[in-house]
Design a protein around this motif. Sequence first.
Motif, mmCIF file in Angstrom:
data_model
loop_
_atom_site.group_PDB
_atom_site.id
_atom_site.type_symbol
_atom_site.label_atom_id
_atom_site.label_comp_id
_atom_site.label_asym_id
_atom_site.label_seq_id
_atom_site.Cartn_x
_atom_site.Cartn_y
_atom_site.Cartn_z
ATOM 1 N N LEU B 72 82.799 89.950 103.803
ATOM 2 C CA LEU B 72 84.037 89.863 103.031
ATOM 3 C C LEU B 72 84.159 88.444 102.479
ATOM 4 O O LEU B 72 84.085 87.476 103.228
ATOM 5 C CB LEU B 72 85.236 90.189 103.924
ATOM 6 N N LYS B 73 84.331 88.360 101.166
ATOM 7 C CA LYS B 73 84.505 87.038 100.555
ATOM 8 C C LYS B 73 85.820 87.007 99.803
ATOM 9 O O LYS B 73 86.196 87.987 99.155
ATOM 10 C CB LYS B 73 83.344 86.734 99.604
ATOM 11 N N PHE B 74 86.523 85.911 99.916
ATOM 12 C CA PHE B 74 87.757 85.737 99.143
ATOM 13 C C PHE B 74 88.076 84.245 99.068
ATOM 14 O O PHE B 74 87.405 83.429 99.708
ATOM 15 C CB PHE B 74 88.923 86.511 99.772
ATOM 16 N N VAL B 75 89.073 83.911 98.260
ATOM 17 C CA VAL B 75 89.470 82.518 98.090
ATOM 18 C C VAL B 75 90.869 82.342 98.665
ATOM 19 O O VAL B 75 91.761 83.148 98.421
ATOM 20 C CB VAL B 75 89.436 82.113 96.601
ATOM 21 N N VAL B 76 91.037 81.302 99.478
ATOM 22 C CA VAL B 76 92.353 80.970 100.031
ATOM 23 C C VAL B 76 92.919 79.788 99.242
ATOM 24 O O VAL B 76 92.230 78.790 99.027
ATOM 25 C CB VAL B 76 92.253 80.612 101.525
ATOM 26 N N THR B 77 94.161 79.931 98.797
ATOM 27 C CA THR B 77 94.762 78.886 97.983
ATOM 28 C C THR B 77 96.167 78.555 98.467
ATOM 29 O O THR B 77 96.828 79.386 99.105
ATOM 30 C CB THR B 77 94.817 79.322 96.513
ATOM 31 N N ASP B 78 96.617 77.331 98.157
ATOM 32 C CA ASP B 78 98.019 76.970 98.364
ATOM 33 C C ASP B 78 98.654 76.645 97.011
ATOM 34 O O ASP B 78 99.683 75.994 96.934
ATOM 35 C CB ASP B 78 98.148 75.795 99.329
ATOM 36 N N GLY B 79 97.984 77.072 95.958
ATOM 37 C CA GLY B 79 98.471 76.791 94.618
ATOM 38 C C GLY B 79 97.840 75.532 94.031
ATOM 39 O O GLY B 79 97.811 75.344 92.826
ATOM 40 N N GLN B 80 97.333 74.657 94.930
ATOM 41 C CA GLN B 80 96.714 73.414 94.460
ATOM 42 C C GLN B 80 95.193 73.510 94.557
ATOM 43 O O GLN B 80 94.504 73.381 93.556
ATOM 44 C CB GLN B 80 97.188 72.242 95.328
ATOM 45 N N GLU B 81 94.732 73.716 95.769
ATOM 46 C CA GLU B 81 93.292 73.767 95.998
ATOM 47 C C GLU B 81 92.873 75.200 96.310
ATOM 48 O O GLU B 81 93.692 76.036 96.705
ATOM 49 C CB GLU B 81 92.907 72.847 97.163
ATOM 50 N N HIS B 82 91.588 75.458 96.133
ATOM 51 C CA HIS B 82 91.063 76.809 96.354
ATOM 52 C C HIS B 82 89.832 76.700 97.236
ATOM 53 O O HIS B 82 88.880 76.000 96.879
ATOM 54 C CB HIS B 82 90.698 77.461 95.020
ATOM 55 N N ILE B 83 89.862 77.385 98.377
ATOM 56 C CA ILE B 83 88.729 77.305 99.301
ATOM 57 C C ILE B 83 88.062 78.669 99.382
ATOM 58 O O ILE B 83 88.724 79.685 99.624
ATOM 59 C CB ILE B 83 89.196 76.892 100.712
ATOM 60 N N SER B 87 83.552 85.787 105.308
ATOM 61 C CA SER B 87 83.916 86.376 106.585
ATOM 62 C C SER B 87 83.017 87.555 106.901
ATOM 63 O O SER B 87 82.460 88.188 106.012
ATOM 64 C CB SER B 87 85.380 86.817 106.517
ATOM 65 N N VAL B 88 82.900 87.833 108.178
ATOM 66 C CA VAL B 88 82.086 88.962 108.622
ATOM 67 C C VAL B 88 83.006 90.008 109.230
ATOM 68 O O VAL B 88 83.888 89.674 110.020
ATOM 69 C CB VAL B 88 81.036 88.519 109.665
ATOM 70 N N GLY B 89 82.826 91.242 108.859
ATOM 71 C CA GLY B 89 83.609 92.319 109.451
ATOM 72 C C GLY B 89 84.777 92.709 108.573
ATOM 73 O O GLY B 89 85.193 91.972 107.686
ATOM 74 N N ALA B 90 85.287 93.911 108.842
ATOM 75 C CA ALA B 90 86.416 94.414 108.065
ATOM 76 C C ALA B 90 87.660 93.617 108.417
ATOM 77 O O ALA B 90 87.887 93.292 109.574
ATOM 78 C CB ALA B 90 86.637 95.890 108.362
ATOM 79 N N PRO B 91 88.483 93.313 107.421
ATOM 80 C CA PRO B 91 89.704 92.542 107.678
ATOM 81 C C PRO B 91 90.794 93.431 108.258
ATOM 82 O O PRO B 91 90.657 94.653 108.272
ATOM 83 C CB PRO B 91 90.091 92.048 106.290
ATOM 84 N N PRO B 92 91.884 92.843 108.745
ATOM 85 C CA PRO B 92 93.008 93.643 109.239
ATOM 86 C C PRO B 92 93.550 94.560 108.139
ATOM 87 O O PRO B 92 93.375 94.291 106.957
ATOM 88 C CB PRO B 92 94.055 92.600 109.626
ATOM 89 N N GLN B 93 94.239 95.614 108.576
ATOM 90 C CA GLN B 93 94.705 96.635 107.636
ATOM 91 C C GLN B 93 95.623 96.077 106.554
ATOM 92 O O GLN B 93 95.660 96.603 105.446
ATOM 93 C CB GLN B 93 95.455 97.723 108.408
ATOM 94 N N THR B 138 93.585 100.203 102.380
ATOM 95 C CA THR B 138 92.448 100.155 103.289
ATOM 96 C C THR B 138 91.238 99.691 102.507
ATOM 97 O O THR B 138 91.028 100.102 101.370
ATOM 98 C CB THR B 138 92.122 101.529 103.866
ATOM 99 N N LEU B 139 90.478 98.847 103.127
ATOM 100 C CA LEU B 139 89.232 98.453 102.500
ATOM 101 C C LEU B 139 88.212 99.501 102.891
ATOM 102 O O LEU B 139 87.484 99.365 103.851
ATOM 103 C CB LEU B 139 88.823 97.069 102.979
ATOM 104 N N SER B 140 88.231 100.577 102.146
ATOM 105 C CA SER B 140 87.341 101.680 102.485
ATOM 106 C C SER B 140 86.007 101.477 101.776
ATOM 107 O O SER B 140 85.712 100.418 101.255
ATOM 108 C CB SER B 140 87.988 102.993 102.074
ATOM 109 N N GLU B 141 85.236 102.538 101.739
ATOM 110 C CA GLU B 141 83.886 102.449 101.177
ATOM 111 C C GLU B 141 83.905 101.940 99.736
ATOM 112 O O GLU B 141 83.043 101.184 99.325
ATOM 113 C CB GLU B 141 83.223 103.831 101.193
#
Lengths: 223, 144, 45
Positions: B72-83, B87-93, B138-141
């Motif tokens: 699982l890949k995504f970007v975390v931001t606070d509006g200023q910076e982007h990280i 991640s490995v595995g399915a995320p929470p629902q 749900t992050l399904s197939e």
Amino acid sequence: MKLAWEHYIGLAGLVLMAAGNAIGLFWAPPEMMMGDVGRILYVHVPAAWICMVIYLVAFAGAVASLATARPGADALVESSVEVGVLLNVLLLVLGSIFAKPTWGVWWDWDPRLTASAIMCLTFVGVMVLRAMVDDVERRASWSAVTTVLAFVNIPVTYMSVRWWRSLHQVQSSSSTMSAEMWNVLWLNTVALLLVSIWFVARRYRIARDRADQLRAPPLEVAP
Amino acid sequence: MTGRPLAAIAAVAVAGAALAWIGMGDLGENLVYYWSPSELVAAGAKAHGATIRLGGQVEAGTVDWNPDTNQLKFVVTDGQEHIKVASVGAPPQMFREGIGVVVEGTIKDGQFATDRVMVKHSNEYRAPEDGEKPDIVTLSEDGP
Amino acid sequence: MTDGVIEGQWAYVWAAYVVTWGLLGGYGLRLIMGAPKPRPPGGSS
């Protein structure tokens, strides 16, 4: 036979809790993002609120016990600390069951969860202290002092979600909740309060009874 | 058996002082549960190597879930910076674009590598309006 | 209840309510069992 006053409160609490839980389970709407898991709110949040209320009673009893040294105040400390710990354990278990499907983890050391766990441990500490000290007067004053000190953590626990960054959300209010959910939450809170008053009152009577027997052991009947 | 009002006052005073010290002191500065993306960037090399927590919003349009590799890949931001977060595995629902998350892990190859993704829920509890259904993604197939 | 919900949701809900009734009910029963016995007549007040 006349029933003691607390039985009426306890009975009302039991009926309200059965009704409130049923309403929370089957009548209240599912939450938009959590779905049915959101129904855990109706047992988790009352446990948190009433736990803190009962600890506040313990604090008041402890101050009164120190100031007056009356056996009644000490019995109130004994009973409300025990009921507070019961609700505290319930709170932690329910929070964990709530956290897994929503946050994705059973537990994390965020400020709110850590403070709640410390809250439980410190009051368990008061109970252990009471169990270890036999002298009635020492037990009363020592447990009163430790109860007052342990209480410091209650406002900290309550404010932790505002003072520090946390995984736990800040307190909900009527403006952040749908009215039908807010009302169900209040119904369940009142119910748990009544049940807890019954707990404290019954436990208080047991504490008074035991203390009386310590002071004046029953006469042994000659053979 | 006599009461000791002074002891009662002293105990309450000590408790009050302790509370004021915790509430108004700088404990808040030292007790940081997670870093914001801006703080993480500002920390630079200091943040490397250690296991830390990063908190922010899941940036819209950045979620990339591969059920075959469990990545699982995504970007975390606070509006200023982007990280960038890997991640490995399915995320929470409740994981979705725009929601608050706290991830625990380390900075590796310019990305934040984590195997512990936690979803922050707001204090809002809303009933579905007429005709709405609970909005559970749900992050399904076939992905989110 | 509602359709379209994730399977297993109700397991958490039921677990929460069962724990609540189990813990509070268990404590309540303990209190009833441990209730002070009526004093024999003539005992201390």
